[in-house]
Design a protein around this motif. Structure first.
Motif, PDB file in Angstrom:
ATOM      1  N   ARG A   1       0.810  -1.217   0.000  1.00 16.34           N
ATOM      2  CA  ARG A   1       0.000   0.000   0.000  1.00 16.34           C
ATOM      3  C   ARG A   1       0.840   1.262   0.000  1.00 16.34           C
ATOM      4  N   ASN A   2       2.004   1.221   0.616  1.00 23.79           N
ATOM      5  CA  ASN A   2       2.826   2.426   0.685  1.00 23.79           C
ATOM      6  C   ASN A   2       4.142   2.255  -0.052  1.00 23.79           C
TER       7      ASN A   2
ATOM      8  N   TYR B   1       7.612  11.085  11.054  1.00 24.85           N
ATOM      9  CA  TYR B   1       6.542  11.753  10.327  1.00 24.85           C
ATOM     10  C   TYR B   1       5.789  12.770  11.192  1.00 24.85           C
ATOM     11  N   GLN B   2       5.529  12.425  12.432  1.00 24.69           N
ATOM     12  CA  GLN B   2       4.795  13.348  13.307  1.00 24.69           C
ATOM     13  C   GLN B   2       5.598  14.616  13.557  1.00 24.69           C
TER      14      GLN B   2
ATOM     15  N   VAL C   1      -0.906  11.639   3.693  1.00 23.30           N
ATOM     16  CA  VAL C   1      -1.168  10.308   3.145  1.00 23.30           C
ATOM     17  C   VAL C   1      -0.376   9.258   3.916  1.00 23.30           C
ATOM     18  N   GLN C   2       0.899   9.561   4.202  1.00 23.91           N
ATOM     19  CA  GLN C   2       1.724   8.625   4.948  1.00 23.91           C
ATOM     20  C   GLN C   2       1.132   8.344   6.325  1.00 23.91           C
ATOM     21  N   LEU C   3       0.541   9.376   6.937  1.00 20.43           N
ATOM     22  CA  LEU C   3      -0.054   9.241   8.263  1.00 20.43           C
ATOM     23  C   LEU C   3      -1.502   8.771   8.204  1.00 20.43           C
ATOM     24  N   GLU C   4      -1.965   8.423   7.003  1.00 18.68           N
ATOM     25  CA  GLU C   4      -3.307   7.895   6.761  1.00 18.68           C
ATOM     26  C   GLU C   4      -4.413   8.888   7.094  1.00 18.68           C
ATOM     27  N   GLU C   5      -4.104  10.173   7.028  1.00 17.73           N
ATOM     28  CA  GLU C   5      -5.137  11.211   7.075  1.00 17.73           C
ATOM     29  C   GLU C   5      -5.486  11.508   5.615  1.00 17.73           C
ATOM     30  N   LEU C   6      -6.234  10.598   5.035  1.00 18.77           N
ATOM     31  CA  LEU C   6      -6.335  10.543   3.581  1.00 18.77           C
ATOM     32  C   LEU C   6      -7.146  11.688   2.988  1.00 18.77           C
TER      33      LEU C   6
ATOM     34  N   THR D   1       1.014  10.344  -6.058  1.00 11.64           N
ATOM     35  CA  THR D   1       0.702  10.339  -4.641  1.00 11.64           C
ATOM     36  C   THR D   1      -0.809  10.386  -4.411  1.00 11.64           C
ATOM     37  N   LEU D   2      -1.514  11.126  -5.249  1.00 11.07           N
ATOM     38  CA  LEU D   2      -2.979  11.086  -5.201  1.00 11.07           C
ATOM     39  C   LEU D   2      -3.472   9.664  -5.458  1.00 11.07           C
ATOM     40  N   GLY D   3      -2.856   8.987  -6.406  1.00 11.26           N
ATOM     41  CA  GLY D   3      -3.234   7.604  -6.659  1.00 11.26           C
ATOM     42  C   GLY D   3      -3.037   6.725  -5.442  1.00 11.26           C
ATOM     43  N   SER D   4      -1.930   6.929  -4.732  1.00 10.18           N
ATOM     44  CA  SER D   4      -1.671   6.173  -3.509  1.00 10.18           C
ATOM     45  C   SER D   4      -2.736   6.456  -2.457  1.00 10.18           C
TER      46      SER D   4
END
Length: 292
Positions: free
Chosen positions: A4-5, A60-61, A89-94, A117-120
């Motif tokens: 997924r990532n 990331y945070q 996106v990495q932090l799943e705040e999609l 990245t939008l696709g991801s």
């Protein structure tokens, strides 16, 4: 490996940065009381660079507040919105990620990395049609991206459009013949299509490229088990899980796009007394390793 990532656009973005940031933006100017708009933008870009450095260490945070401030200081630079959206996106705040990346796209409609990245993000939202749409738009601008082609194959695979998935994986391999995740995933497709021999061939090819890749080794073990070669299967299964015990988790395997048939056979394989004993032993070793 987790699918997924796989396309971590934050790190891919680093390659664009050297050309995007003025040399004078390498340091902040905290002592300046009267900053003009150009200085503010340079400070914002420098903050975004700091965020990227934190991303390199998976912090990331800690990177997120720098990226937020960077976007405020340099709102007309697509790079700041790109890095902020990628972090979301990495932090799943999609939803936040998609909204922010759309701002970046408005500023730089021809930047393929934004589209990838939008696709991801859409993939993680399980909007696979949306993922395909954005990735294909990006590929029109940057058709040689093996990672984007791989992600495209994954999206088609989730929609069970297996033939299109294989085409995308093969295009990825045309860019890098040793890109074993694409080879591995063709094996996943072949197994779901009932072609055990072709699946085994692909997984063994992936192992030949990287003998520390746990996923194809476990897949071969399951295929051998399903084919009645239990002794070989157990030995290879033990090797695979000693490399990465996460592959004993069926949910993790499903996240890695293992299909229904392979998951069912894996569950039977892992439930055998031999594999249960191996899993217990590996669990004990992990407890010893993490004990203070």
């Amino acid at each position: 490996m987790p699918k997924r990532n796989f396309l971590l656009s934050v790190l891919a973005f680093v390659g664009l940065w050297s050309a995007a940031v003025p040399a004078s933006a390498q340091a902040l100017l905290p002592y300046s009381l009267q900053l003009n708009s150009e200085q503010l933008e340079q400070n914002g870009l420098a903050l975004a660079q700091d965020a990227i450095q934190l991303v390199r260490f998976q912090q990331y945070q800690q990177a997120l507040p720098r990226a937020k401030l960077a976007a405020q200081l340099a709102p007309d630079a697509y790079q700041t919105w790109f890095i902020l959206g990628s972090l979301y996106v990495q932090l799943e705040e999609l939803d936040k990620g998609i909204e922010t990346l759309e701002k970046a796209r408005t500023l730089a409609p021809d930047e393929a990395g934004i589209l990838f990245t939008l696709g991801s993000a859409y993939f993680q939202k399980e909007d696979y049609a949306g993922a395909i749409r954005e990735i294909e738009r990006g590929l029109k601008l940057q058709p040689e991206s093996k990672e984007a082609l791989f992600d495209l194959g994954n999206a088609y695979m989730m929609l069970k459009q297996f033939d299109k998935a294989v085409v995308a994986y093969e295009k990825s391999l045309a860019e890098d013949k040793d890109f074993w995740p694409a080879i591995n995933n063709i094996g996943l497709v072949k197994y779901e299509q009932g072609d055990l021999e072709a699946a085994l061939e692909k997984w063994q090819q992936a192992i030949a490229i990287d003998n520390q890749a746990a996923e194809p080794q476990l897949a071969v073990a399951v295929a051998l088990f399903a084919n009645g070669e239990r002794e070989k299967a157990v030995a290879l299964g033990e090797t695979a899980l000693a490399i990465d015990s996460r592959y004993a988790d069926l949910e993790f395997l499903e996240e890695n796009l293992w299909g229904e048939t392979l998951l069912s056979d894996t569950a039977k394989f892992l439930a055998t007394p031999q594999m249960q004993a191996i899993l217990a032993r590996l669990g004990e070793l992990e407890e010893i390793e993490i004990a203070p």
